[in-house]
Design a protein around this motif. Structure first.
Motif, PDB file in Angstrom:
ATOM      1  N   TYR A 102      87.274  29.052  21.355  1.00  0.00           N
ATOM      2  CA  TYR A 102      85.966  28.653  20.837  1.00  0.00           C
ATOM      3  C   TYR A 102      86.102  28.124  19.408  1.00  0.00           C
ATOM      4  CZ  TYR A 102      81.172  28.995  19.161  1.00  0.00           C
ATOM      5  OH  TYR A 102      79.963  28.704  18.615  1.00  0.00           O
ATOM      6  N   ASN A 103      86.832  28.843  18.574  1.00  0.00           N
ATOM      7  CA  ASN A 103      86.985  28.438  17.176  1.00  0.00           C
ATOM      8  C   ASN A 103      87.935  27.266  16.990  1.00  0.00           C
ATOM      9  OD1 ASN A 103      85.207  30.316  15.997  1.00  0.00           O
ATOM     10  ND2 ASN A 103      86.717  31.905  16.312  1.00  0.00           N
ATOM     11  N   SER A 104      88.671  26.914  18.032  1.00  0.00           N
ATOM     12  CA  SER A 104      89.588  25.777  17.921  1.00  0.00           C
ATOM     13  C   SER A 104      88.874  24.433  18.050  1.00  0.00           C
ATOM     14  CB  SER A 104      90.694  25.877  18.978  1.00  0.00           C
ATOM     15  OG  SER A 104      90.161  25.615  20.263  1.00  0.00           O
ATOM     16  N   VAL A 105      87.615  24.454  18.428  1.00  0.00           N
ATOM     17  CA  VAL A 105      86.836  23.212  18.509  1.00  0.00           C
ATOM     18  C   VAL A 105      86.276  22.946  17.109  1.00  0.00           C
ATOM     19  CG1 VAL A 105      84.951  21.990  19.653  1.00  0.00           C
ATOM     20  CG2 VAL A 105      86.288  23.662  20.923  1.00  0.00           C
ATOM     21  N   ASP A 106      87.026  22.160  16.354  1.00  0.00           N
ATOM     22  CA  ASP A 106      86.673  21.881  14.957  1.00  0.00           C
ATOM     23  C   ASP A 106      85.671  20.717  14.876  1.00  0.00           C
ATOM     24  OD1 ASP A 106      88.233  19.678  15.549  1.00  0.00           O
ATOM     25  OD2 ASP A 106      89.804  20.137  14.112  1.00  0.00           O
ATOM     26  N   PRO A 107      85.153  20.424  13.687  1.00  0.00           N
ATOM     27  CA  PRO A 107      84.166  19.334  13.549  1.00  0.00           C
ATOM     28  C   PRO A 107      84.659  17.982  14.065  1.00  0.00           C
ATOM     29  CG  PRO A 107      84.156  20.681  11.584  1.00  0.00           C
ATOM     30  CD  PRO A 107      85.292  21.175  12.431  1.00  0.00           C
ATOM     31  N   HIS A 108      85.932  17.664  13.866  1.00  0.00           N
ATOM     32  CA  HIS A 108      86.462  16.391  14.369  1.00  0.00           C
ATOM     33  C   HIS A 108      86.401  16.352  15.896  1.00  0.00           C
ATOM     34  CE1 HIS A 108      88.851  12.809  14.875  1.00  0.00           C
ATOM     35  NE2 HIS A 108      89.693  13.492  15.654  1.00  0.00           N
ATOM     36  N   LYS A 109      86.813  17.433  16.554  1.00  0.00           N
ATOM     37  CA  LYS A 109      86.771  17.491  18.022  1.00  0.00           C
ATOM     38  C   LYS A 109      85.328  17.379  18.512  1.00  0.00           C
ATOM     39  CE  LYS A 109      88.365  18.238  22.200  1.00  0.00           C
ATOM     40  NZ  LYS A 109      89.175  17.273  22.915  1.00  0.00           N
ATOM     41  N   LYS A 110      84.402  18.016  17.818  1.00  0.00           N
ATOM     42  CA  LYS A 110      82.987  17.931  18.193  1.00  0.00           C
ATOM     43  C   LYS A 110      82.486  16.489  18.099  1.00  0.00           C
ATOM     44  CE  LYS A 110      81.804  22.621  16.892  1.00  0.00           C
ATOM     45  NZ  LYS A 110      81.085  23.475  15.935  1.00  0.00           N
ATOM     46  N   ASP A 111      82.892  15.780  17.052  1.00  0.00           N
ATOM     47  CA  ASP A 111      82.486  14.377  16.903  1.00  0.00           C
ATOM     48  C   ASP A 111      83.033  13.523  18.047  1.00  0.00           C
ATOM     49  OD1 ASP A 111      81.122  14.952  14.579  1.00  0.00           O
ATOM     50  OD2 ASP A 111      82.758  14.303  13.252  1.00  0.00           O
TER      51      ASP A 111
END
Length: 143
Positions: A102-111
């Motif tokens: 869950y915490n490995s999904v960083d802001p760049h991945k979300k974008d």
């Protein structure tokens, strides 16, 4: 014999979930295993298979597609939860990993995922009224 509690929270999926859980308990269904020395792609596929099964059996989702790709990224699973379209990102981690899936999904991945979701929605003949993004964190046991 090991005792297990069966808790059912979703009344729509309760019958299907109960039948699958009962089948597992009575017939001791073999759990899928990952072979030793599996490649990164094989581990990823294994995690997605587990997540897809969980979505179908436990959550009562209808699987629409897997691994939908667009230029920069990929949606692991696209499902339908009633009237809601669900985009699922599957994160596979070892039990001793320092960061959870869950915490490995960083802001760049979300974008990147947002852009892929938008393109998926654009290619539909009629966009759904509601959609959401879920993360399924699969943890591999040491053995």
């Amino acid at each position: 014999m090991e005792k297990r509690a069966i808790v059912i929270r979703n009344p729509q999926a309760s019958k299907v979930k109960f039948i699958h859980m009962l089948r597992e308990l009575l017939f001791e269904v073999r759990r899928p295993r990952l072979k030793a020395g599996a490649t990164r792609a094989e581990r990823g596929r294994f995690g997605e298979d587990l997540a897809a099964g969980y979505c179908k059996r436990a959550l009562g989702y209808r699987l629409i597609t897997r691994n939908w790709r667009h230029k920069k990224g990929e949606i692991d699973l696209v499902c339908r939860d009633g009237e809601v379209l669900v985009f699922v990102e599957v994160r596979l981690r070892a039990a001793d990993a320092l960061v959870s899936g869950y915490n490995s999904v960083d802001p760049h991945k979300k974008d990147v995922l947002r852009e892929v979701f938008r393109n998926y929605l654009r290619q539909l003949p009629q966009a759904p009224r509601h959609f959401r993004f879920d993360i399924i964190d699969v943890v591999l046991a040491a053995n």
